[in-house]
Design a protein around this motif. Structure first.
Motif, PDB file in Angstrom:
ATOM      1  N   ASN A 113       7.358   5.835   8.777  1.00 38.70           N
ATOM      2  CA  ASN A 113       8.130   4.708   9.292  1.00 38.70           C
ATOM      3  C   ASN A 113       8.228   4.734  10.818  1.00 38.70           C
ATOM      4  N   ALA A 114       8.311   5.932  11.384  1.00 34.14           N
ATOM      5  CA  ALA A 114       8.342   6.035  12.852  1.00 34.14           C
ATOM      6  C   ALA A 114       7.027   5.530  13.443  1.00 34.14           C
ATOM      7  N   TRP A 115       5.899   5.892  12.823  1.00 33.78           N
ATOM      8  CA  TRP A 115       4.609   5.381  13.305  1.00 33.78           C
ATOM      9  C   TRP A 115       4.528   3.878  13.111  1.00 33.78           C
ATOM     10  N   TRP A 116       5.006   3.390  11.974  1.00 32.69           N
ATOM     11  CA  TRP A 116       4.901   1.963  11.645  1.00 32.69           C
ATOM     12  C   TRP A 116       5.645   1.120  12.671  1.00 32.69           C
ATOM     13  N   VAL A 117       6.821   1.575  13.083  1.00 30.81           N
ATOM     14  CA  VAL A 117       7.553   0.867  14.140  1.00 30.81           C
ATOM     15  C   VAL A 117       6.710   0.830  15.413  1.00 30.81           C
ATOM     16  N   HIS A 118       6.118   1.965  15.756  1.00 29.31           N
ATOM     17  CA  HIS A 118       5.271   2.044  16.951  1.00 29.31           C
ATOM     18  C   HIS A 118       4.074   1.101  16.844  1.00 29.31           C
ATOM     19  N   HIS A 119       3.545   0.937  15.630  1.00 29.99           N
ATOM     20  CA  HIS A 119       2.369   0.096  15.386  1.00 29.99           C
ATOM     21  C   HIS A 119       2.687  -1.397  15.538  1.00 29.99           C
ATOM     22  N   SER A 120       3.966  -1.754  15.567  1.00 31.32           N
ATOM     23  CA  SER A 120       4.369  -3.163  15.628  1.00 31.32           C
ATOM     24  C   SER A 120       3.723  -3.903  16.784  1.00 31.32           C
ATOM     25  N   ASP A 121       3.722  -3.292  17.967  1.00 29.80           N
ATOM     26  CA  ASP A 121       3.165  -3.964  19.143  1.00 29.80           C
ATOM     27  C   ASP A 121       1.677  -4.254  18.971  1.00 29.80           C
ATOM     28  N   ASP A 122       0.960  -3.315  18.339  1.00 32.53           N
ATOM     29  CA  ASP A 122      -0.476  -3.532  18.100  1.00 32.53           C
ATOM     30  C   ASP A 122      -0.687  -4.721  17.172  1.00 32.53           C
ATOM     31  N   HIS A 123       0.139  -4.820  16.131  1.00 32.84           N
ATOM     32  CA  HIS A 123      -0.015  -5.935  15.196  1.00 32.84           C
ATOM     33  C   HIS A 123       0.200  -7.269  15.914  1.00 32.84           C
ATOM     34  N   ARG A 124       1.220  -7.354  16.740  1.00 25.70           N
ATOM     35  CA  ARG A 124       1.476  -8.589  17.496  1.00 25.70           C
ATOM     36  C   ARG A 124       0.275  -8.926  18.375  1.00 25.70           C
ATOM     37  N   ARG A 125      -0.280  -7.919  19.008  1.00 24.94           N
ATOM     38  CA  ARG A 125      -1.365  -8.140  19.967  1.00 24.94           C
ATOM     39  C   ARG A 125      -2.636  -8.626  19.281  1.00 24.94           C
ATOM     40  N   ILE A 170      -4.933   3.639  11.743  1.00 24.58           N
ATOM     41  CA  ILE A 170      -4.400   3.179  10.455  1.00 24.58           C
ATOM     42  C   ILE A 170      -4.843   4.114   9.335  1.00 24.58           C
ATOM     43  N   GLY A 171      -6.083   4.543   9.362  1.00 24.18           N
ATOM     44  CA  GLY A 171      -6.601   5.406   8.310  1.00 24.18           C
ATOM     45  C   GLY A 171      -5.946   6.763   8.242  1.00 24.18           C
ATOM     46  N   THR A 172      -5.361   7.234   9.337  1.00 23.17           N
ATOM     47  CA  THR A 172      -4.659   8.520   9.317  1.00 23.17           C
ATOM     48  C   THR A 172      -3.214   8.384   8.854  1.00 23.17           C
ATOM     49  N   HIS A 173      -2.759   7.157   8.614  1.00 21.90           N
ATOM     50  CA  HIS A 173      -1.381   6.933   8.181  1.00 21.90           C
ATOM     51  C   HIS A 173      -1.279   6.176   6.858  1.00 21.90           C
ATOM     52  N   LEU A 194       0.852  -1.183   0.000  1.00 18.14           N
ATOM     53  CA  LEU A 194       0.000   0.000   0.000  1.00 18.14           C
ATOM     54  C   LEU A 194       0.895   1.242   0.000  1.00 18.14           C
ATOM     55  N   ASP A 195       0.328   2.382   0.370  1.00 16.85           N
ATOM     56  CA  ASP A 195       1.101   3.615   0.439  1.00 16.85           C
ATOM     57  C   ASP A 195       0.685   4.396   1.679  1.00 16.85           C
ATOM     58  N   ARG A 196       1.474   5.403   2.015  1.00 13.20           N
ATOM     59  CA  ARG A 196       1.109   6.285   3.118  1.00 13.20           C
ATOM     60  C   ARG A 196       0.172   7.374   2.607  1.00 13.20           C
ATOM     61  N   VAL A 197      -0.518   8.040   3.528  1.00 11.07           N
ATOM     62  CA  VAL A 197      -1.430   9.102   3.133  1.00 11.07           C
ATOM     63  C   VAL A 197      -0.641  10.313   2.637  1.00 11.07           C
ATOM     64  N   ASP A 198      -1.280  11.118   1.801  1.00 15.15           N
ATOM     65  CA  ASP A 198      -0.656  12.342   1.298  1.00 15.15           C
ATOM     66  C   ASP A 198      -0.323  13.280   2.457  1.00 15.15           C
ATOM     67  N   GLY A 199       0.811  13.951   2.330  1.00 12.82           N
ATOM     68  CA  GLY A 199       1.200  14.936   3.330  1.00 12.82           C
ATOM     69  C   GLY A 199       1.993  14.385   4.487  1.00 12.82           C
ATOM     70  N   LEU A 200       2.134  13.065   4.563  1.00 10.45           N
ATOM     71  CA  LEU A 200       2.909  12.433   5.639  1.00 10.45           C
ATOM     72  C   LEU A 200       4.271  12.040   5.091  1.00 10.45           C
ATOM     73  N   SER A 201       5.338  12.518   5.727  1.00 13.95           N
ATOM     74  CA  SER A 201       6.671  12.194   5.234  1.00 13.95           C
ATOM     75  C   SER A 201       6.967  10.713   5.433  1.00 13.95           C
ATOM     76  N   LEU A 202       7.866  10.193   4.625  1.00 14.56           N
ATOM     77  CA  LEU A 202       8.219   8.783   4.746  1.00 14.56           C
ATOM     78  C   LEU A 202       8.855   8.492   6.091  1.00 14.56           C
ATOM     79  N   GLU A 203       9.699   9.378   6.577  1.00 12.07           N
ATOM     80  CA  GLU A 203      10.338   9.164   7.882  1.00 12.07           C
ATOM     81  C   GLU A 203       9.291   9.143   8.999  1.00 12.07           C
ATOM     82  N   ASP A 204       8.317  10.046   8.951  1.00  9.73           N
ATOM     83  CA  ASP A 204       7.263  10.057   9.973  1.00  9.73           C
ATOM     84  C   ASP A 204       6.393   8.811   9.866  1.00  9.73           C
TER      85      ASP A 204
END
Length: 257
Positions: free
Chosen positions: A163-175, A240-243, A151-161
């Motif tokens: 990826n930082a959210w995606w790392v944070h989201h890791s724990d939710d995915h495991r859960r 997820i929808g905001t990212h 997929l892709d990220r939403v418009d206006g969100l930098s790739l670095e930002d």
């Protein structure tokens, strides 16, 4: 080659989960090639690579699409008015190193040079896409089946930002997905995608969300009904929808070869 690791990959390089360099090629077969011949070519490609063990070794994977299971993915997204574009196979190369340097990425892109040569008779190179980056091994196991979503990220969100959210989201995915044997996020950057594409003579992409799930059963690819509260489900859907953008969704199940 002399390269610099893109700043967009810094969030994953500094996170607590194991992570290592990867190039991933998501394959479309030529229209005149049948599924049996395509799978045989992928299997032969996989067998070309020696099995290595140890730090610095190359980890090779390949999978052929399970076309009879595509509706499990497509139907899940179609309920939200989203069409999923399927792929026919994938191959990937990892380096077994967990604090990768620019030199490690240079070695990986060198290994990728011409790596699809033996598949040129069966793949559509113009429709095959390449990714290069860091795979974040949130759940580090493997399985007989793989689900890959792009997929892709939403418009206006930098790739670095993102990826930082995606790392944070890791724990939710495991859960929310306890049945998954493995879950990898392939954090990539346009510069590295272009290098991976150039190495193999295929198409580059700016899509940045690559979820890879290793499964025992196709139905383990998504959270089970009742596995989380309605409140949790709503909150996660909003986050997820905001990212994540669903304007383009590609995905298939693959049988590991």
């Amino acid at each position: 080659m002399s390269l610099t690791i893109p700043a967009a990959l810094e969030p994953v390089l500094g996170n607590i989960y194991p992570h290592r360099p990867r190039v991933l090629y998501i394959l479309k077969k030529r229209a005149d090639v049948n599924d049996t011949d395509f799978t045989a070519a992928l299997h032969a490609w996989r067998c070309q690579w020696s099995v290595e063990i140890g730090f610095g070794s190359v980890v090779v994977r390949a999978g052929a699409a399970m076309t009879d299971q595509q509706e499990v993915i497509s139907g899940r997204f179609r309920a939200g008015g989203i069409e999923v574009s399927p792929y026919d196979g994938y191959v990937s190369l990892d380096l077994e190193c967990y604090a990768p340097t620019a030199t490690d990425f240079e070695r990986l892109f060198d290994l990728a040079k011409g790596c699809l040569h033996s598949l040129e008779g069966v793949i559509d190179k113009a429709a095959t896409i390449a990714f290069g980056g860091v795979t974040n091994m949130v759940i580090p196991g493997n399985g007989p089946l793989t689900m890959i979503l792009v997929l892709d990220r939403v418009d206006g969100l930098s790739l670095e930002d993102y990826n930082a959210w995606w790392v944070h989201h890791s724990d939710d995915h495991r859960r929310f997905n306890p049945a998954q044997l493995g879950y990898n996020q392939l954090h990539n950057a346009p510069e590295f995608n272009a290098l991976a594409a150039q190495a193999a003579g295929v198409t580059t992409t700016t899509l940045c969300v690559v979820d890879i799930m290793y499964l025992a059963d196709v139905h383990d690819g998504f959270p089970k009904p009742g596995g989380r509260s309605a409140e949790d489900a709503r909150a996660m859907s909003v986050e997820i929808g905001t990212h994540v953008s669903f304007a383009t969704v590609c995905g298939s199940y693959f049988k590991e070869l």
